[in-house]
Design an enzyme around this catalytic site. Structure first.
Site, PDB file in Angstrom:
ATOM      1  CB  ILE A   9      -1.003   0.041   1.186  1.00 44.23           C
ATOM      2  CG1 ILE A   9      -0.319  -0.363   2.488  1.00 44.23           C
ATOM      3  CG2 ILE A   9      -2.203  -0.836   0.897  1.00 44.23           C
ATOM      4  CD1 ILE A   9      -1.226  -0.272   3.700  1.00 44.23           C
ATOM      5  N   GLY A  10       2.141   1.137   0.051  1.00 40.72           N
ATOM      6  CA  GLY A  10       2.945   2.356   0.031  1.00 40.72           C
ATOM      7  C   GLY A  10       4.409   2.069  -0.138  1.00 40.72           C
ATOM      8  CD  GLU A  11       8.098   1.613  -3.971  1.00 39.79           C
ATOM      9  OE1 GLU A  11       7.032   1.548  -4.623  1.00 39.79           O
ATOM     10  OE2 GLU A  11       9.189   1.222  -4.399  1.00 39.79           O
ATOM     11  CE1 TYR A  41       8.712   3.106   4.780  1.00 43.85           C
ATOM     12  CE2 TYR A  41       8.971   5.468   4.443  1.00 43.85           C
ATOM     13  CZ  TYR A  41       8.168   4.350   4.485  1.00 43.85           C
ATOM     14  OH  TYR A  41       6.835   4.455   4.210  1.00 43.85           O
ATOM     15  N   GLY A  42      11.672   1.951   2.690  1.00 45.29           N
ATOM     16  CA  GLY A  42      11.168   0.624   2.383  1.00 45.29           C
ATOM     17  C   GLY A  42       9.728   0.655   1.903  1.00 45.29           C
ATOM     18  CG  ASP A  60       7.489  15.059   7.954  1.00 41.96           C
ATOM     19  OD1 ASP A  60       7.206  16.051   7.254  1.00 41.96           O
ATOM     20  OD2 ASP A  60       7.751  13.945   7.471  1.00 41.96           O
ATOM     21  CE  LYS A 118       7.633   3.846   8.125  1.00 44.76           C
ATOM     22  NZ  LYS A 118       7.299   5.041   8.916  1.00 44.76           N
TER      23      LYS A 118
END
Lengths: 253, 478
Positions: free
Chosen positions: B35-37, B40-41, B160, B61
C-alpha cells in the site's frame, strides 16, 4: 523519550537486585560465578568507554550503551551473546538512539586498535547482526533516563554547583555505570546518592537540604553504601581475574 | 512485542529469507498487498490469522537495510524508540516489531488506518463537489490537537506534520478516529545532543514554520502548531495554504518562494510583532531582501473564506501567528471557543451524530496485490479476479474507484513522502473537476502549463490507471 520518567518503560521495567544478579544457567554451567558475571560487565563498561573516547561520543551515549549491555544480560547468556561483541554493538545502537550515529566500520577500526587479541576481533557484519539481536533482547525498549539530567538541578538547588563539586559528582555518576544501579534504581536517586558521597568527601553539610527533599533517605544511603563498597572492592579487580572469568565462557560444560 | 521469545530465540536465523520461504513471524499474517513505498522501504496491508483479532487489518512498514552497510536505519530506531513509549488514542499504535535475521530487515506492524487527510481532502476536491462538512473539519482538528497535546506534554515534537501523516480509521470500532503517524523525524526537545537542524532534515516545505524557513536553529513545539494551522486551512479550502516551490539543494537551502507565499497571505512580519525575528540568520542577512515590505495586509480571511470575526478564523490566525512564542499551543487550542460552539467535535469525525446530516463515503486505499513481502513484483499484470476490493478492505467505496483497487499507486500510510510540486499539477487539474472552473479564491498563481482540455483527458486516464498526476513518489528523507 517521554520526558516523564514515571510513565516511561524505564521506570516500569526497573528490576530487583536479585533478578539482576541471576547468572544465566548456560553461563553457570560453564562455571561463571556471580563475581565473574559482575567483573565481566564492569570490564565491558570500561571497553565501551574506551571505544567511545576513540570515536568521540558523549557520556550520555556511553551511559545508554552500558545500560543496554546490562539489560541484555538480564535476559541472555554471555555464552551465546559474546560480551566482546555485545559491548561495541551496544555503543553502536546507543549512538543511533542518542542521535550521534557512529559508523560500524569506524568501530571495527578502533576495536582492532584497542585490542590485539583475536577474541575481540569482529567485523562490520557481526556488529550489524548483533544489533538486531540486541534490539530483540531489549524488546525494542530503547529509552533510558540517566542521573546526569537531574544532577545539575539538584546541585543548583543545594547551592553546591561549584566546579569542584560538579566534577566530583559527575565522576561518581560515571563510576556507577560499572555497577547495575541503573537497572535497579530511579536515576534521580542515583544522582542524590552521588551528591551525598561527594558532599561527605568534600565535607559539605547537606543534611538540611536532604531533609527537605521528599525522598526516602534510606534508599539514598543504601545506594551510597553500594557505591562505596564498589570503590572498596574495585582495587581487587585485576586484569588476570577478568581474563580468567572471560575464559570460562569459552569452556564447554 | 516482537517474536524474540518465540520464533527466533537465541537469534538463530532459521530461514534463508528466499521469497518462497516464509519466516515464522510472517505466518501469523495474511498478506494482502503493498500500500505504500518510500526510501526507507515498503508498506504492506496484512490480516491477522490468529483466533483473537482474526481478520484485523495491520499495516506493516518494512525497513530495508541501509545501503551504506550501516545496519538498522537511525530513522527506524528513533521511530521504534518513541512509539514504544507512547500510547494515546490519537497516535498511531505500534502493535508489533519483527526482525528477519536472514535478510536483516525490520518490520513495524501498526493498526491499519483506511484513510488519511491527504486522501480525504483530495477526494473532496476531485470527486465530491463540495467542501468537507464543518463537523468533520472540527472533529479532525480537535483530535489532531488532542494527539499533539499529548506528544508535546511528553516533550515530543513531531516535526513532519502534513495531511498525509494524519491518518483516520476506517469502519469499525474506531471509525473516524484520527491517528498521528510517522515518527521517523520526531524528537524530544529536552537537551538535544546537537541542534536539531544539523540533522539535515528535509521535509515538505509547505507546512514548515516561518522561523525554520528563516534559519532558526532549534525546533520548538510551535513548529507543529504552524503545520496544524496550514492543515486546518487546507481542510477548509481543499488547497494547500502556502504552496511554495521548493529549492532543492543540500543541506538546508533558503526557501525564498515558500516565505514569499506566506508573506503574501499574512503580510510581512515586523520586528514589533515578532522581536526575536532580528536574531534569525536569514532575516539578519536580509537574504534576497526579505526585509522589504512587499505585502502589508493580512488577507488570510479572504483566502480561507472565513469571517474575520468567526471563532474558526480566530483560532486559525492564532495558529499562524508569526512569533513562535506567541503562537497558540495545542493545550490552549483545545480550549478555544471554536470547539465549544455548534457543531461540537465528536469521536467519529467522518460520521456526524446529528440525524439527517449527509456524510461522505471515502474510498479505501488501493492495494497492489502483485507485490510480496520481499518487494518483488509479479510480472504478470493484475487480473480483475485478483481485485481484492470489498473483501479485502473494510469500508465502503463509491463507484469509480474499484478499478484502482489492484493497481499500484503511490499511497500514503504510515508516513509516505510526497513531492509537493508534482502534486500541484494535480491540484490545478482538479480546480476544474472539483471546485468549479476558474474559481481561484486565494489568488493562487496558476501554474505554468495548466493542462488544456485534451491534456486533461490524458491525465485523467492516467489517473484511472493509477497515476493521478504525480509520479511514483520519491522520498527526500535522510
Amino acid at each position: 523519550m517521554s520526558a516523564n520518567f514515571w510513565t516511561s518503560s524505564h521506570y516500569k521495567h526497573l528490576l530487583d537486585q536479585e533478578d539482576v544478579d541471576m547468572v544465566n544457567p548456560l553461563d553457570k554451567e560453564r562455571g561463571v560465578t556471580l563475581e565473574d558475571f559482575k567483573l565481566i560487565k564492569m570490564h565491558m563498561t570500561n571497553y565501551i568507554l574506551r571505544l567511545a573516547q576513540q570515536v568521540k561520543v558523549r557520556q550520555r551515549v556511553v551511559a545508554t550503551a552500558v545500560t543496554y549491555m546490562r539489560r541484555v544480560y538480564t535476559r541472555k547468556s554471555m555464552a551465546e551473546y559474546d560480551p566482546r561483541l555485545v559491548a561495541p554493538t551496544c555503543l553502536y545502537l546507543a549512538s543511533k538512539a542518542e542521535e550521534s550515529t557512529v559508523q560500524a566500520r569506524l568501530l571495527v577500526f578502533y576495536i582492532k586498535k584497542l585490542y590485539a587479541d583475536d577474541k575481540y576481533r569482529y567485523e562490520i557484519k557481526d556488529i550489524l547482526e548483533m544489533e538486531m539481536k540486541i534490539l530483540e533482547a531489549l524488546d525494542y525498549y530503547l529509552v533510558v533516563f540517566h542521573p546526569y539530567r537531574s544532577l545539575s538541578q539538584f546541585l543548583q538547588d543545594a547551592s553546591l554547583n561549584d566546579l569542584s563539586m560538579t566534577q566530583l559528582t559527575w565522576g561518581v555518576i560515571n563510576d556507577t555505570y560499572k555497577m547495575d544501579l541503573i537497572l535497579v534504581h530511579p536515576p534521580h536517586l542515583i544522582a542524590l546518592a552521588c551528591i551525598y558521597i561527594a558532599s561527605v568527601f568534600r565535607e559539605k553539610d547537606t543534611t538540611a537540604w536532604f531533609e527537605e527533599l521528599r525522598v526516602d533517605m534510606n534508599v539514598v544511603k543504601n545506594i551510597s553504601m553500594e557505591i562505596l563498597d564498589f570503590y572498596e572492592s574495585n582495587r581487587m579487580f585485576t586484569e588476570d581475574r577478568i581474563n580468567t572469568a572471560l575464559q570460562k565462557l569459552t569452556l564447554r560444560p | 512485542m516482537g517474536d524474540g521469545g518465540s520464533g527466533n530465540r537465541g537469534g538463530n536465523s532459521n530461514n534463508s529469507g528466499g521469497g518462497s520461504n516464509k519466516p515464522e513471524w510472517l505466518q501469523q499474517y495474511d498478506l494482502i498487498g503493498k500500500i505504500g513505498e518510500g526510501t526507507y522501504g515498503l508498506v504492506f496491508l496484512a490480516r491477522i490469522k490468529s483466533q483473537t483479532n482474526r481478520g484485523k487489518s495491520i499495516a506493516i512498514k518494512k525497513f530495508k537495510q541501509s545501503k551504506d552497510g550501516d545496519g538498522v536505519s537511525p530513522t527506524a530506531i528513533r521511530e521504534i524508540m518513541l512509539l514504544r513509549e507512547i500510547t494515546h488514542e490519537n497516535v498511531v499504535k505500534l502493535v508489533n516489531v519483527h526482525i528477519n535475521h536472514a535478510d536483516m530487515s525490520l518490520y513495524l506492524a501498526f493498526d491499519y488506518a483506511e484513510h488519511d487527510l491527504y486522501e480525504i481532502i483530495r477526494h473532496h476536491r476531485d470527486k465530491v463537489n463540495h467542501s468537507i462538512n464543518q463537523y468533520t473539519v472540527k472533529s479532525l482538528l480537535w483530535q489532531l490537537l488532542n494527539g499533539l497535546n499529548y506528544l508535546h506534554s511528553n516533550w515530543i515534537i513531531h516535526r513532519d506534520l502534513k495531511p498525509s501523516n494524519i491518518l483516520v480509521m476506517g469502519e469499525g470500532e474506531e471509525h473516524g478516529v484520527v491517528k498521528i503517524a510517522d515518527f521517523g523525524l520526531a524528537r524530544i526537545y529536552q537537551a538535544p545532543l546537537k541542534p536539531l537542524s544539523e540533522n539535515g532534515v528535509v521535509v515538505t516545505i509547505w507546512y514548515r514554520a516561518p522561523e525554520l524557513l528563516l534559519g532558526a536553529k532549534h525546533y520548538t513545539s510551535a513548529v507543529d502548531m504552524w503545520a496544524v494551522g496550514c492543515i486546518f486551512a487546507e481542510l477548509l479550502t481543499l488547497k494547500p495554504l502556502f504552496q511554495g516551490v521548493e529549492v532543492k539543494a543540500t543541506p538546508n537551502p533558503f526557501q525564498l518562494d515558500q516565505l514569499d507565499k506566506i508573506f503574501k497571505v499574512l503580510g510581512h512580519p515586523t520586528l514589533e510583532k515578532w522581536p526575536s525575528l532580528a536574531n534569525l540568520p536569514h532575516w539578519q542577512q536580509d537574504v534576497q531582501h526579505i526585509q522589504g515590505h512587499k505585502y502589508d495586509n493580512n488577507s488570510l480571511y479572504n483566502v480561507v473564506h472565513l469571517s474575520p470575526k468567526s471563532p474558526a478564523f480566530d483560532l486559525l490566525s492564532k495558529m499562524l501567528e508569526y512569533d513562535p512564542r506567541k503562537r497558540i499551543t495545542a493545550a490552549q487550542a483545545l480550549e478555544h471557543e471554536y470547539f465549544k460552539i455548534e457543531p461540537q467535535p465528536g469521536r467519529n469525525a467522518l460520521v456526524p451524530c446529528q440525524p439527517g446530516e449527509t456524510f461522505v463515503n471515502y474510498p479505501t486505499r488501493p492495494v497492489d496485490t502483485t507485490t510480496d513481502f520481499e518487494g518483488t513484483t509479479n510480472m504478470q499484470p493484475p487480473q480483475p479476479s485478483q481485485v481484492t476490493s470489498g473483501a479485502a478492505v473494510s469500508g465502503s467505496m463509491p463507484g469509480g474507484h474499484v478499478s484502482n483497487r489492484s493497481v499500484p499507486r503511490p499511497m500514503n500510510v504510515v508516513g509516505m513522502q510526497r513531492m509537493p510540486h508534482q502534486a500541484m499539477q494535480a491540484y490545478n487539474l482538479t480546480s476544474q473537476a472539483g471546485m468549479g472552473g476558474g474559481m481561484n479564491p486565494g489568488g493562487m498563481p496558476m501554474q505554468r502549463g495548466v493542462p488544456q482540455p485534451h491534456q486533461q483527458q490524458q491525465l485523467r486516464r492516467r489517473d484511472q490507471m493509477g497515476m493521478p498526476g504525480y509520479p511514483q513518489q520519491k522520498s527526500r528523507r535522510i
